[in-house]
Design a protein around this motif. Sequence first.
Motif, PDB file in Angstrom:
ATOM      1  N   PHE A  84       1.007  -1.429  -0.051  1.00  0.00           N
ATOM      2  CA  PHE A  84       0.232  -0.158  -0.378  1.00  0.00           C
ATOM      3  C   PHE A  84       0.881   1.382  -0.139  1.00  0.00           C
ATOM      4  O   PHE A  84       1.824   1.261   0.568  1.00  0.00           O
ATOM      5  N   ALA A  85       0.054   2.831  -0.672  1.00  0.00           N
ATOM      6  CA  ALA A  85       0.964   3.681  -0.810  1.00  0.00           C
ATOM      7  C   ALA A  85       0.761   3.899   0.631  1.00  0.00           C
ATOM      8  O   ALA A  85      -0.035   4.048   1.209  1.00  0.00           O
ATOM      9  N   ILE A  86       1.148   5.496   1.444  1.00  0.00           N
ATOM     10  CA  ILE A  86       1.192   6.117   3.204  1.00  0.00           C
ATOM     11  C   ILE A  86      -0.185   6.576   2.208  1.00  0.00           C
ATOM     12  O   ILE A  86      -0.479   7.502   0.773  1.00  0.00           O
ATOM     13  N   GLY A  87      -1.278   6.804   3.348  1.00  0.00           N
ATOM     14  CA  GLY A  87      -2.820   7.160   2.952  1.00  0.00           C
ATOM     15  C   GLY A  87      -3.575   6.995   2.581  1.00  0.00           C
ATOM     16  O   GLY A  87      -4.406   6.780   2.879  1.00  0.00           O
ATOM     17  N   GLY A  88      -2.958   4.997   2.408  1.00  0.00           N
ATOM     18  CA  GLY A  88      -4.107   4.553   1.406  1.00  0.00           C
ATOM     19  C   GLY A  88      -3.989   2.676   2.204  1.00  0.00           C
ATOM     20  O   GLY A  88      -4.507   1.730   2.101  1.00  0.00           O
ATOM     21  N   VAL A  89      -3.339   2.802   3.399  1.00  0.00           N
ATOM     22  CA  VAL A  89      -2.588   1.861   4.046  1.00  0.00           C
ATOM     23  C   VAL A  89      -4.025   1.284   4.929  1.00  0.00           C
ATOM     24  O   VAL A  89      -4.551   1.604   5.600  1.00  0.00           O
ATOM     25  N   ALA A  90      -4.615   0.057   4.534  1.00  0.00           N
ATOM     26  CA  ALA A  90      -5.383  -0.597   4.888  1.00  0.00           C
ATOM     27  C   ALA A  90      -4.966  -1.848   6.180  1.00  0.00           C
ATOM     28  O   ALA A  90      -3.968  -2.089   6.155  1.00  0.00           O
ATOM     29  N   PRO A  91      -5.523  -1.979   6.897  1.00  0.00           N
ATOM     30  CA  PRO A  91      -5.260  -3.131   8.583  1.00  0.00           C
ATOM     31  C   PRO A  91      -4.733  -4.479   7.881  1.00  0.00           C
ATOM     32  O   PRO A  91      -5.034  -5.073   8.366  1.00  0.00           O
ATOM     33  N   ILE A  92      -6.115  -4.545   6.204  1.00  0.00           N
ATOM     34  CA  ILE A  92      -5.974  -6.173   6.077  1.00  0.00           C
ATOM     35  C   ILE A  92      -5.470  -6.405   4.323  1.00  0.00           C
ATOM     36  O   ILE A  92      -5.574  -5.114   3.750  1.00  0.00           O
ATOM     37  N   GLY A  93      -5.205  -7.342   3.876  1.00  0.00           N
ATOM     38  CA  GLY A  93      -4.644  -7.245   2.734  1.00  0.00           C
ATOM     39  C   GLY A  93      -3.060  -7.585   2.306  1.00  0.00           C
ATOM     40  O   GLY A  93      -3.266  -6.346   1.188  1.00  0.00           O
ATOM     41  N   HIS A  94      -2.464  -7.114   3.013  1.00  0.00           N
ATOM     42  CA  HIS A  94      -1.029  -7.025   2.991  1.00  0.00           C
ATOM     43  C   HIS A  94      -0.791  -7.457   2.298  1.00  0.00           C
ATOM     44  O   HIS A  94      -0.783  -9.109   2.010  1.00  0.00           O
ATOM     45  N   LEU A  95       0.642  -7.670   1.643  1.00  0.00           N
ATOM     46  CA  LEU A  95       1.769  -8.436   1.143  1.00  0.00           C
ATOM     47  C   LEU A  95       2.124  -9.153   1.316  1.00  0.00           C
ATOM     48  O   LEU A  95       2.535 -10.658   1.319  1.00  0.00           O
ATOM     49  N   ASN A  96       2.532  -9.126   2.904  1.00  0.00           N
ATOM     50  CA  ASN A  96       3.364  -9.402   3.969  1.00  0.00           C
ATOM     51  C   ASN A  96       2.792  -9.862   4.539  1.00  0.00           C
ATOM     52  O   ASN A  96       2.111  -8.696   6.000  1.00  0.00           O
ATOM     53  N   PRO A  97       3.281 -10.994   6.081  1.00  0.00           N
ATOM     54  CA  PRO A  97       2.953 -10.937   6.768  1.00  0.00           C
ATOM     55  C   PRO A  97       3.130  -9.291   8.154  1.00  0.00           C
ATOM     56  O   PRO A  97       4.288  -8.846   7.682  1.00  0.00           O
ATOM     57  N   ILE A  98       2.589  -8.867   8.878  1.00  0.00           N
ATOM     58  CA  ILE A  98       2.700  -8.321   9.309  1.00  0.00           C
ATOM     59  C   ILE A  98       1.995  -8.167  11.109  1.00  0.00           C
ATOM     60  O   ILE A  98       1.446  -8.158  11.037  1.00  0.00           O
ATOM     61  N   ARG A  99       3.114  -7.671  11.866  1.00  0.00           N
ATOM     62  CA  ARG A  99       2.519  -7.478  12.856  1.00  0.00           C
ATOM     63  C   ARG A  99       1.786  -6.491  13.507  1.00  0.00           C
ATOM     64  O   ARG A  99       2.442  -5.265  13.005  1.00  0.00           O
ATOM     65  N   ALA A 100       0.686  -6.200  14.285  1.00  0.00           N
ATOM     66  CA  ALA A 100       0.140  -5.471  14.082  1.00  0.00           C
ATOM     67  C   ALA A 100      -0.715  -5.090  15.886  1.00  0.00           C
ATOM     68  O   ALA A 100      -0.568  -6.178  16.894  1.00  0.00           O
ATOM     69  N   PHE A 101      -0.385  -3.811  15.983  1.00  0.00           N
ATOM     70  CA  PHE A 101      -0.859  -3.991  17.553  1.00  0.00           C
ATOM     71  C   PHE A 101      -2.503  -2.825  17.388  1.00  0.00           C
ATOM     72  O   PHE A 101      -2.812  -1.919  16.452  1.00  0.00           O
ATOM     73  N   MET A 102      -3.560  -3.116  18.249  1.00  0.00           N
ATOM     74  CA  MET A 102      -4.463  -2.535  17.758  1.00  0.00           C
ATOM     75  C   MET A 102      -4.432  -1.558  19.599  1.00  0.00           C
ATOM     76  O   MET A 102      -4.251  -2.194  20.609  1.00  0.00           O
ATOM     77  N   ASP A 103      -5.461  -0.244  19.187  1.00  0.00           N
ATOM     78  CA  ASP A 103      -5.293   0.831  20.345  1.00  0.00           C
ATOM     79  C   ASP A 103      -7.570   0.365  21.118  1.00  0.00           C
ATOM     80  O   ASP A 103      -8.256   0.071  20.603  1.00  0.00           O
ATOM     81  N   PRO A 104      -7.365   0.112  21.920  1.00  0.00           N
ATOM     82  CA  PRO A 104      -8.263  -0.377  22.649  1.00  0.00           C
ATOM     83  C   PRO A 104      -9.816   0.821  22.332  1.00  0.00           C
ATOM     84  O   PRO A 104     -10.684  -0.164  22.320  1.00  0.00           O
TER      85      PRO A 104
END
Length: 156
Positions: A97-117
């Motif tokens: 994804f390009a900056i400004g359009g990064v989705a939380p899903i559909g990444h090319l590679n697995p990515i570690r993620a953290f989520m705001d409560p």
Amino acid sequence: MSKSLKRVERAAAEAGLDISILEMAEGTRTAADAARAAGCEIDQIVKSIIFRGEDDGQAILFLTAGGNRVDDAKASAAAGEALGKADAGLIRSQTGFAIGGVAPIGHLNPIRAFMDPRLFDFDVIWAAAGTPRHIFSVNPRDIERLTGAQVTDFIV
């Protein structure tokens, strides 16, 4: 339709989510823009913030409510390593994804993620759908499940 948008649609469909992707004529590059376009509160907008892990150079995703800001020290503590700025090249190569359009899903590679409560205070949140002009609504629990995000406090 862009490849990025198609990846988001495919990731949702493969997870059993029926999402409607909306195109916003005025664009959704900022959380305030997206909230106006979606007609929701700013904190219902999911900001996808990417850092670079200093240990391995990998992208790390922080999903935060639109009105919140990531605290660098808390984010580093959550990730268990020092974090640096992710440049556009790293973001594009690791997420697709390009900056400004990064989705939380559909990444090319697995990515570690953290989520705001804070995102769990809503039944529906809105996230980028792979471009700066497209967003989709989703239940925050579905984003948590699909990303494998660790819910933790990393907010200023």
